[in-house]
Write a protein that holds these residues in place. Structure first.
Motif, PDB file in Angstrom:
ATOM      1  N   SER A  90       0.808  -1.281   0.011  1.00  0.00           N
ATOM      2  CA  SER A  90       0.035   0.049   0.011  1.00  0.00           C
ATOM      3  C   SER A  90       0.890   1.241   0.255  1.00  0.00           C
ATOM      4  CB  SER A  90      -0.926  -0.123   1.214  1.00  0.00           C
ATOM      5  OG  SER A  90      -0.339   0.099   2.347  1.00  0.00           O
ATOM      6  N   LEU A  91       2.037   1.137   0.486  1.00  0.00           N
ATOM      7  CA  LEU A  91       2.947   2.290   0.557  1.00  0.00           C
ATOM      8  C   LEU A  91       3.581   2.653  -0.756  1.00  0.00           C
ATOM      9  CD1 LEU A  91       5.228   3.344   3.617  1.00  0.00           C
ATOM     10  CD2 LEU A  91       6.118   3.439   1.275  1.00  0.00           C
ATOM     11  N   LEU A  92       4.006   1.476  -1.344  1.00  0.00           N
ATOM     12  CA  LEU A  92       4.355   1.671  -2.773  1.00  0.00           C
ATOM     13  C   LEU A  92       3.181   2.287  -3.699  1.00  0.00           C
ATOM     14  CD1 LEU A  92       6.300  -1.766  -3.005  1.00  0.00           C
ATOM     15  CD2 LEU A  92       7.303   0.465  -3.079  1.00  0.00           C
ATOM     16  N   GLY A  93       2.027   1.725  -3.550  1.00  0.00           N
ATOM     17  CA  GLY A  93       0.785   2.260  -4.188  1.00  0.00           C
ATOM     18  C   GLY A  93       0.747   3.773  -3.968  1.00  0.00           C
ATOM     19  N   GLN A  94       0.861   4.074  -2.719  1.00  0.00           N
ATOM     20  CA  GLN A  94       0.620   5.534  -2.543  1.00  0.00           C
ATOM     21  C   GLN A  94       1.800   6.467  -3.118  1.00  0.00           C
ATOM     22  OE1 GLN A  94       2.166   7.536   1.163  1.00  0.00           O
ATOM     23  NE2 GLN A  94       0.075   7.860   1.574  1.00  0.00           N
ATOM     24  N   ARG A  95       2.863   5.933  -3.067  1.00  0.00           N
ATOM     25  CA  ARG A  95       3.951   6.578  -3.819  1.00  0.00           C
ATOM     26  C   ARG A  95       3.786   6.706  -5.507  1.00  0.00           C
ATOM     27  NH1 ARG A  95       4.657   7.254   1.691  1.00  0.00           N
ATOM     28  NH2 ARG A  95       6.792   6.902   2.140  1.00  0.00           N
ATOM     29  N   ARG A  96       3.327   5.683  -6.065  1.00  0.00           N
ATOM     30  CA  ARG A  96       3.251   5.484  -7.187  1.00  0.00           C
ATOM     31  C   ARG A  96       2.170   6.441  -7.817  1.00  0.00           C
ATOM     32  NH1 ARG A  96       4.311   6.272 -11.687  1.00  0.00           N
ATOM     33  NH2 ARG A  96       4.090   4.894 -13.539  1.00  0.00           N
ATOM     34  N   GLU A  97       0.778   6.509  -6.994  1.00  0.00           N
ATOM     35  CA  GLU A  97      -0.496   7.184  -7.453  1.00  0.00           C
ATOM     36  C   GLU A  97      -0.074   8.491  -7.336  1.00  0.00           C
ATOM     37  OE1 GLU A  97      -3.874   9.415  -6.725  1.00  0.00           O
ATOM     38  OE2 GLU A  97      -2.494   9.067  -5.202  1.00  0.00           O
ATOM     39  N   ALA A  98       0.965   9.172  -6.506  1.00  0.00           N
ATOM     40  CA  ALA A  98       0.988  10.746  -6.241  1.00  0.00           C
ATOM     41  C   ALA A  98       1.874  10.890  -7.391  1.00  0.00           C
ATOM     42  CB  ALA A  98       1.810  10.628  -5.042  1.00  0.00           C
ATOM     43  N   SER A 288      11.240  13.718   2.497  1.00  0.00           N
ATOM     44  CA  SER A 288      10.224  14.254   3.551  1.00  0.00           C
ATOM     45  C   SER A 288      10.399  13.271   4.933  1.00  0.00           C
ATOM     46  CB  SER A 288       8.845  13.469   3.157  1.00  0.00           C
ATOM     47  OG  SER A 288       8.778  12.160   2.962  1.00  0.00           O
ATOM     48  N   ASP A 289       9.933  13.694   6.114  1.00  0.00           N
ATOM     49  CA  ASP A 289      10.199  13.041   7.250  1.00  0.00           C
ATOM     50  C   ASP A 289       9.740  11.481   7.166  1.00  0.00           C
ATOM     51  OD1 ASP A 289      11.722  14.681   8.895  1.00  0.00           O
ATOM     52  OD2 ASP A 289      10.070  15.695   9.658  1.00  0.00           O
ATOM     53  N   ALA A 290       8.569  11.353   6.625  1.00  0.00           N
ATOM     54  CA  ALA A 290       7.665  10.017   6.417  1.00  0.00           C
ATOM     55  C   ALA A 290       8.495   9.270   5.729  1.00  0.00           C
ATOM     56  CB  ALA A 290       6.551  10.318   5.926  1.00  0.00           C
ATOM     57  N   GLY A 291       9.127   9.723   4.487  1.00  0.00           N
ATOM     58  CA  GLY A 291       9.985   8.950   3.647  1.00  0.00           C
ATOM     59  C   GLY A 291      11.256   8.288   4.320  1.00  0.00           C
ATOM     60  N   VAL A 292      11.884   9.050   5.157  1.00  0.00           N
ATOM     61  CA  VAL A 292      13.186   8.658   5.958  1.00  0.00           C
ATOM     62  C   VAL A 292      12.821   7.649   6.810  1.00  0.00           C
ATOM     63  CG1 VAL A 292      14.603   9.293   7.832  1.00  0.00           C
ATOM     64  CG2 VAL A 292      14.067  11.098   6.051  1.00  0.00           C
ATOM     65  N   ARG A 293      11.361   7.569   7.444  1.00  0.00           N
ATOM     66  CA  ARG A 293      11.229   6.378   8.064  1.00  0.00           C
ATOM     67  C   ARG A 293      10.285   5.126   7.279  1.00  0.00           C
ATOM     68  NH1 ARG A 293       8.029   9.252  12.719  1.00  0.00           N
ATOM     69  NH2 ARG A 293       7.405  10.779  11.066  1.00  0.00           N
ATOM     70  N   SER A 294       9.964   5.541   6.168  1.00  0.00           N
ATOM     71  CA  SER A 294       9.115   4.835   5.151  1.00  0.00           C
ATOM     72  C   SER A 294       7.714   4.522   5.903  1.00  0.00           C
ATOM     73  CB  SER A 294       9.823   3.481   4.981  1.00  0.00           C
ATOM     74  OG  SER A 294      10.859   3.425   3.935  1.00  0.00           O
ATOM     75  N   LEU A 295       7.036   5.633   6.122  1.00  0.00           N
ATOM     76  CA  LEU A 295       5.861   5.760   6.731  1.00  0.00           C
ATOM     77  C   LEU A 295       4.648   6.130   5.706  1.00  0.00           C
ATOM     78  CD1 LEU A 295       6.287   6.955  10.292  1.00  0.00           C
ATOM     79  CD2 LEU A 295       5.991   4.501   9.428  1.00  0.00           C
ATOM     80  N   PRO A 296       3.430   5.972   5.672  1.00  0.00           N
ATOM     81  CA  PRO A 296       2.548   6.600   4.804  1.00  0.00           C
ATOM     82  C   PRO A 296       2.762   8.291   5.206  1.00  0.00           C
ATOM     83  CG  PRO A 296       1.573   4.890   5.906  1.00  0.00           C
ATOM     84  CD  PRO A 296       2.813   5.038   6.621  1.00  0.00           C
ATOM     85  N   TRP A 297       2.609   8.757   3.723  1.00  0.00           N
ATOM     86  CA  TRP A 297       2.801  10.461   3.825  1.00  0.00           C
ATOM     87  C   TRP A 297       1.371  10.742   4.525  1.00  0.00           C
ATOM     88  CZ3 TRP A 297       4.097  10.299  -2.152  1.00  0.00           C
ATOM     89  CH2 TRP A 297       5.623  10.326  -2.179  1.00  0.00           C
ATOM     90  N   SER A 298       1.533  11.971   5.028  1.00  0.00           N
ATOM     91  CA  SER A 298       0.405  12.532   5.332  1.00  0.00           C
ATOM     92  C   SER A 298      -0.651  13.240   4.398  1.00  0.00           C
ATOM     93  CB  SER A 298       0.841  13.613   6.524  1.00  0.00           C
ATOM     94  OG  SER A 298       1.410  14.726   5.831  1.00  0.00           O
ATOM     95  N   PRO A 299      -1.717  13.800   4.488  1.00  0.00           N
ATOM     96  CA  PRO A 299      -2.191  14.519   3.454  1.00  0.00           C
ATOM     97  C   PRO A 299      -1.514  15.864   2.949  1.00  0.00           C
ATOM     98  CG  PRO A 299      -4.016  13.851   5.144  1.00  0.00           C
ATOM     99  CD  PRO A 299      -2.590  13.395   5.755  1.00  0.00           C
ATOM    100  N   ASP A 300      -0.925  16.337   3.809  1.00  0.00           N
ATOM    101  CA  ASP A 300      -0.153  17.501   3.472  1.00  0.00           C
ATOM    102  C   ASP A 300       1.210  17.216   2.784  1.00  0.00           C
ATOM    103  OD1 ASP A 300      -1.754  19.401   4.832  1.00  0.00           O
ATOM    104  OD2 ASP A 300      -0.609  19.683   6.714  1.00  0.00           O
ATOM    105  N   GLU A 301       1.718  16.187   3.075  1.00  0.00           N
ATOM    106  CA  GLU A 301       2.826  15.686   2.411  1.00  0.00           C
ATOM    107  C   GLU A 301       2.503  15.160   0.922  1.00  0.00           C
ATOM    108  OE1 GLU A 301       6.291  13.911   5.680  1.00  0.00           O
ATOM    109  OE2 GLU A 301       4.309  13.103   5.568  1.00  0.00           O
ATOM    110  N   ILE A 302       1.343  14.419   0.921  1.00  0.00           N
ATOM    111  CA  ILE A 302       0.790  13.832  -0.476  1.00  0.00           C
ATOM    112  C   ILE A 302       0.529  15.070  -1.536  1.00  0.00           C
ATOM    113  CG2 ILE A 302      -1.232  12.922  -1.671  1.00  0.00           C
ATOM    114  CD1 ILE A 302      -1.530  11.031   0.786  1.00  0.00           C
ATOM    115  N   ARG A 303       0.044  16.188  -0.957  1.00  0.00           N
ATOM    116  CA  ARG A 303      -0.431  17.400  -1.603  1.00  0.00           C
ATOM    117  C   ARG A 303       1.062  17.989  -2.249  1.00  0.00           C
ATOM    118  NH1 ARG A 303      -4.478  18.263   1.814  1.00  0.00           N
ATOM    119  NH2 ARG A 303      -3.498  19.146   3.403  1.00  0.00           N
TER     120      ARG A 303
END
Length: 313
Positions: A90-98, A288-303
């Motif tokens: 799901s995390l890979l999918g989030q990155r690709r979708e963005a 991003s901070d989430a990327g450093v820890r490989s966590l899902p991006w927040s809505p603000d990070e996604i934008r």
């Protein structure tokens, strides 16, 4: 006849039984014998991501020559999370979708490769298959934190050789030798490692606003300035010609680790400016901070990520 088959570079040999008059041949009977040539090796790349090559300061698809843009996502601990049994799909999918085309991951992301642990190549191969299935290339950073994890040169060189054996043949994996040469966490001399054949590779990045490791290999990775607003260097430094004022570049220059969204107030307009400047060469990486820890991006990070990727055209 027979063959050893490698599937997508995994190096897990399979044999197709060689027959003579309907009877399977025994081991060695078909290798260099009177009636049979030595058994061949057949490498097969599953359909998926096109192989890339370098054309001047840009990446292009090897077969078609079409331009290919680097839209990277910092995801340092993805292999460690996979090793821990987490589902990273799901995390890979989030990155690709963005809009990402590349994830940047550490081979030595703690606690993936603690000192003295055996090489977990099955996890690495699984990770490469998951990224390929997700439609993402990989920037595979071989060395990070070597002062603690792997300080001895002979261990580093053996690990580098094993890494290239696993990577070679995978068209969607690009190699970066090391993260931030000269950092206090590193104990590694880049000059002791040779440019790999058959793999697109970077010799490594330096510290923030420092030149990439030389001599340059197929592409260069660097870490831009992190000046926060109202100082614009945080996004203008994503332009490799602003970072080092020479043109044309001898190879693609990729800004990998720059200012993070919280440091520019989660402003998508700022992120878009970073993308526009990176697009003046081959593209860049959203950090991003989430990327450093490989966590899902927040809505603000996604934008911000979407604005960054959309600007790299």
């Amino acid at each position: 006849h027979g063959a050893y088959v490698t599937w997508g570079g995994t190096h897990r040999a399979r044999t197709v039984v060689a027959m003579r008059e309907g009877v399977p041949l025994g081991p060695g009977e078909y290798e260099g014998g009177q009636f049979y040539e030595p058994i061949p090796t057949i490498a097969y790349d599953p359909p998926g991501l096109p192989r890339l090559r370098v054309d001047g300061e840009h990446f292009v698809e090897a077969s078609s020559g079409r331009p290919w843009r680097w839209r990277g996502a910092t995801d340092m601990l993805l292999p460690a999370r996979l090793e821990a049994g987490e589902d990273i799909s799901s995390l890979l999918g989030q990155r690709r979708e963005a809009g990402a085309t590349v994830v940047r991951a550490l081979a030595m992301g703690y606690p993936f490769w603690p000192s003295g642990a055996p090489a977990r190549w099955e996890t690495v191969q699984h990770f490469f298959e998951l990224t390929r299935t997700a439609g993402l290339y990989v920037e595979w950073v071989v060395f990070a934190g070597t002062r603690t994890v792997m300080p001895r040169l002979e261990d580093q060189q053996r690990f580098y050789g094993e890494t290239l054996e696993v990577v070679r043949g995978r068209s969607h994996v690009l190699v970066e030798l090391l993260n931030e040469a000269g950092h206090g966490s590193q104990s590694l001399d880049p000059s002791q490692f040779q440019r790999p054949a058959g793999v697109l590779a970077s010799h490594g990045s330096g510290l923030t606003d420092a030149p990439p490791v030389g001599p340059l290999w197929d592409f260069a990775t660097y870490h831009p300035r992190r000046d926060a607003p109202p100082n614009s260097r945080g996004f203008t430094n994503y332009d490799p010609y602003e970072f080092q004022a020479d043109w044309p570049k001898p190879c693609p220059f990729i800004p990998d680790e720059g200012i993070k969204p919280h440091e520019y107030g989660f402003d998508p307009a700022w992120a878009a400016q970073m993308g526009r400047h990176a697009a003046l060469c081959a593209g860049g990486t959203f950090h991003s901070d989430a990327g450093v820890r490989s966590l899902p991006w927040s809505p603000d990070e996604i934008r911000c990520a979407r604005a960054f990727y959309a600007a790299i055209r």
